[in-house]
Design a protein around this motif. Structure first.
Motif, PDB file in Angstrom:
ATOM      1  N   LEU A 193       0.806  -1.221   0.000  1.00 41.55           N
ATOM      2  CA  LEU A 193       0.000   0.000   0.000  1.00 41.55           C
ATOM      3  C   LEU A 193       0.844   1.279   0.000  1.00 41.55           C
ATOM      4  O   LEU A 193       0.318   2.362  -0.263  1.00 41.55           O
ATOM      5  N   GLY A 194       2.115   1.162   0.335  1.00 43.66           N
ATOM      6  CA  GLY A 194       2.974   2.336   0.382  1.00 43.66           C
ATOM      7  C   GLY A 194       2.705   3.231   1.576  1.00 43.66           C
ATOM      8  O   GLY A 194       2.773   4.456   1.464  1.00 43.66           O
ATOM      9  N   VAL A 195       2.387   2.617   2.721  1.00 49.61           N
ATOM     10  CA  VAL A 195       2.112   3.380   3.944  1.00 49.61           C
ATOM     11  C   VAL A 195       2.935   2.791   5.089  1.00 49.61           C
ATOM     12  O   VAL A 195       3.506   1.713   4.974  1.00 49.61           O
ATOM     13  N   SER A 196       2.956   3.511   6.212  1.00 44.96           N
ATOM     14  CA  SER A 196       3.706   3.034   7.383  1.00 44.96           C
ATOM     15  C   SER A 196       2.881   2.028   8.182  1.00 44.96           C
ATOM     16  O   SER A 196       1.668   1.931   8.037  1.00 44.96           O
ATOM     17  N   SER A 197       3.567   1.308   9.060  1.00 51.75           N
ATOM     18  CA  SER A 197       2.863   0.348   9.914  1.00 51.75           C
ATOM     19  C   SER A 197       1.930   1.075  10.889  1.00 51.75           C
ATOM     20  O   SER A 197       0.861   0.558  11.231  1.00 51.75           O
ATOM     21  N   ASP A 198       2.311   2.282  11.323  1.00 48.48           N
ATOM     22  CA  ASP A 198       1.421   3.060  12.196  1.00 48.48           C
ATOM     23  C   ASP A 198       0.091   3.337  11.507  1.00 48.48           C
ATOM     24  O   ASP A 198      -0.973   3.253  12.126  1.00 48.48           O
ATOM     25  N   THR A 199       0.142   3.653  10.219  1.00 48.95           N
ATOM     26  CA  THR A 199      -1.084   3.904   9.455  1.00 48.95           C
ATOM     27  C   THR A 199      -1.935   2.647   9.374  1.00 48.95           C
ATOM     28  O   THR A 199      -3.148   2.701   9.569  1.00 48.95           O
ATOM     29  N   VAL A 200      -1.312   1.506   9.118  1.00 52.10           N
ATOM     30  CA  VAL A 200      -2.064   0.251   9.022  1.00 52.10           C
ATOM     31  C   VAL A 200      -2.719  -0.073  10.362  1.00 52.10           C
ATOM     32  O   VAL A 200      -3.898  -0.432  10.408  1.00 52.10           O
ATOM     33  N   TYR A 201      -1.982   0.063  11.465  1.00 50.55           N
ATOM     34  CA  TYR A 201      -2.571  -0.207  12.780  1.00 50.55           C
ATOM     35  C   TYR A 201      -3.741   0.728  13.061  1.00 50.55           C
ATOM     36  O   TYR A 201      -4.758   0.325  13.633  1.00 50.55           O
ATOM     37  N   MET A 216     -10.266  -1.902   8.715  1.00 51.73           N
ATOM     38  CA  MET A 216      -9.466  -2.520   7.653  1.00 51.73           C
ATOM     39  C   MET A 216      -9.544  -4.031   7.824  1.00 51.73           C
ATOM     40  O   MET A 216      -9.440  -4.535   8.937  1.00 51.73           O
ATOM     41  N   PRO A 217      -9.745  -4.781   6.734  1.00 53.52           N
ATOM     42  CA  PRO A 217      -9.839  -6.240   6.860  1.00 53.52           C
ATOM     43  C   PRO A 217      -8.494  -6.849   7.251  1.00 53.52           C
ATOM     44  O   PRO A 217      -7.542  -6.850   6.473  1.00 53.52           O
ATOM     45  N   ALA A 218      -8.404  -7.278   8.493  1.00 52.32           N
ATOM     46  CA  ALA A 218      -7.192  -7.880   9.027  1.00 52.32           C
ATOM     47  C   ALA A 218      -7.600  -9.037   9.925  1.00 52.32           C
ATOM     48  O   ALA A 218      -8.688  -9.041  10.489  1.00 52.32           O
ATOM     49  N   HIS A 219      -6.732 -10.002  10.045  1.00 51.12           N
ATOM     50  CA  HIS A 219      -7.028 -11.194  10.835  1.00 51.12           C
ATOM     51  C   HIS A 219      -5.894 -11.413  11.828  1.00 51.12           C
ATOM     52  O   HIS A 219      -4.731 -11.432  11.450  1.00 51.12           O
ATOM     53  N   ARG A 220      -6.258 -11.555  13.086  1.00 53.62           N
ATOM     54  CA  ARG A 220      -5.267 -11.745  14.146  1.00 53.62           C
ATOM     55  C   ARG A 220      -4.935 -13.225  14.245  1.00 53.62           C
ATOM     56  O   ARG A 220      -5.828 -14.056  14.371  1.00 53.62           O
ATOM     57  N   MET A 221      -3.665 -13.555  14.159  1.00 53.85           N
ATOM     58  CA  MET A 221      -3.196 -14.930  14.301  1.00 53.85           C
ATOM     59  C   MET A 221      -2.159 -14.935  15.412  1.00 53.85           C
ATOM     60  O   MET A 221      -0.997 -14.617  15.182  1.00 53.85           O
ATOM     61  N   GLY A 222      -2.619 -15.217  16.626  1.00 54.51           N
ATOM     62  CA  GLY A 222      -1.739 -15.100  17.789  1.00 54.51           C
ATOM     63  C   GLY A 222      -1.436 -13.642  18.027  1.00 54.51           C
ATOM     64  O   GLY A 222      -2.334 -12.825  18.162  1.00 54.51           O
ATOM     65  N   ARG A 223      -0.161 -13.297  18.023  1.00 47.84           N
ATOM     66  CA  ARG A 223       0.250 -11.897  18.209  1.00 47.84           C
ATOM     67  C   ARG A 223       0.372 -11.146  16.901  1.00 47.84           C
ATOM     68  O   ARG A 223       0.629  -9.954  16.891  1.00 47.84           O
ATOM     69  N   LEU A 224       0.240 -11.845  15.777  1.00 45.93           N
ATOM     70  CA  LEU A 224       0.495 -11.239  14.470  1.00 45.93           C
ATOM     71  C   LEU A 224      -0.790 -10.875  13.743  1.00 45.93           C
ATOM     72  O   LEU A 224      -1.804 -11.557  13.868  1.00 45.93           O
ATOM     73  N   TRP A 225      -0.757  -9.822  12.971  1.00 40.92           N
ATOM     74  CA  TRP A 225      -1.837  -9.465  12.072  1.00 40.92           C
ATOM     75  C   TRP A 225      -1.491  -9.991  10.690  1.00 40.92           C
ATOM     76  O   TRP A 225      -0.351  -9.870  10.235  1.00 40.92           O
ATOM     77  N   LYS A 226      -2.470 -10.569  10.014  1.00 40.30           N
ATOM     78  CA  LYS A 226      -2.278 -11.077   8.655  1.00 40.30           C
ATOM     79  C   LYS A 226      -3.374 -10.517   7.761  1.00 40.30           C
ATOM     80  O   LYS A 226      -4.469 -10.187   8.222  1.00 40.30           O
ATOM     81  N   PHE A 227      -3.070 -10.422   6.481  1.00 37.75           N
ATOM     82  CA  PHE A 227      -3.964  -9.770   5.532  1.00 37.75           C
ATOM     83  C   PHE A 227      -4.064 -10.585   4.252  1.00 37.75           C
ATOM     84  O   PHE A 227      -3.088 -11.186   3.820  1.00 37.75           O
ATOM     85  N   LYS A 228      -5.244 -10.563   3.648  1.00 41.34           N
ATOM     86  CA  LYS A 228      -5.438 -11.092   2.304  1.00 41.34           C
ATOM     87  C   LYS A 228      -5.389  -9.897   1.365  1.00 41.34           C
ATOM     88  O   LYS A 228      -6.146  -8.933   1.523  1.00 41.34           O
ATOM     89  N   LYS A 229      -4.492  -9.948   0.400  1.00 45.85           N
ATOM     90  CA  LYS A 229      -4.275  -8.813  -0.504  1.00 45.85           C
ATOM     91  C   LYS A 229      -5.560  -8.400  -1.206  1.00 45.85           C
ATOM     92  O   LYS A 229      -5.877  -7.202  -1.288  1.00 45.85           O
TER      93      LYS A 229
END
Length: 96
Positions: free
Chosen positions: A43-51, A59-72
């Protein structure tokens, strides 16, 4: 002729198998889960923006344990639907 090269008949079936496997691997790569770093790069953005988008803009995101994962494809559809552009409800309240 495959990719500009002439192959003997005995090699044509193995070449088509290689092309099929390459296409299958590409499809698997496109459908895999992306990390925060990969989605930021896409996306060309920072991780702060995504969070922030996860927290405030659904934003469509899925938590897997401590990690966030995304379907493009999910993220791309969300962006196309102006998900990143709409202010969150809490942002609207602050402006009032």
């Amino acid at each position: 002729m495959i990719g500009g090269f002439l192959f003997p008949p005995s090699m044509k079936s193995s070449c088509s198998s290689i092309l099929y496997l390459g296409a299958q691997r590409k499809l698997e790569t496109e459908n895999r889960w992306l990390s925060i770093r990969e989605i930021c790069e896409h996306l060309g953005v920072s991780s702060d923006t995504v969070y922030k988008w996860i927290d405030k803009h659904t934003m469509p995101a899925h938590r897997m344990g401590r990690l966030w994962k995304f379907k493009k494809d999910e993220v791309d559809e969300w962006v196309k639907a102006s998900g990143a552009a709409e202010p969150a409800e809490t942002d609207k309240k602050r402006k009032e």
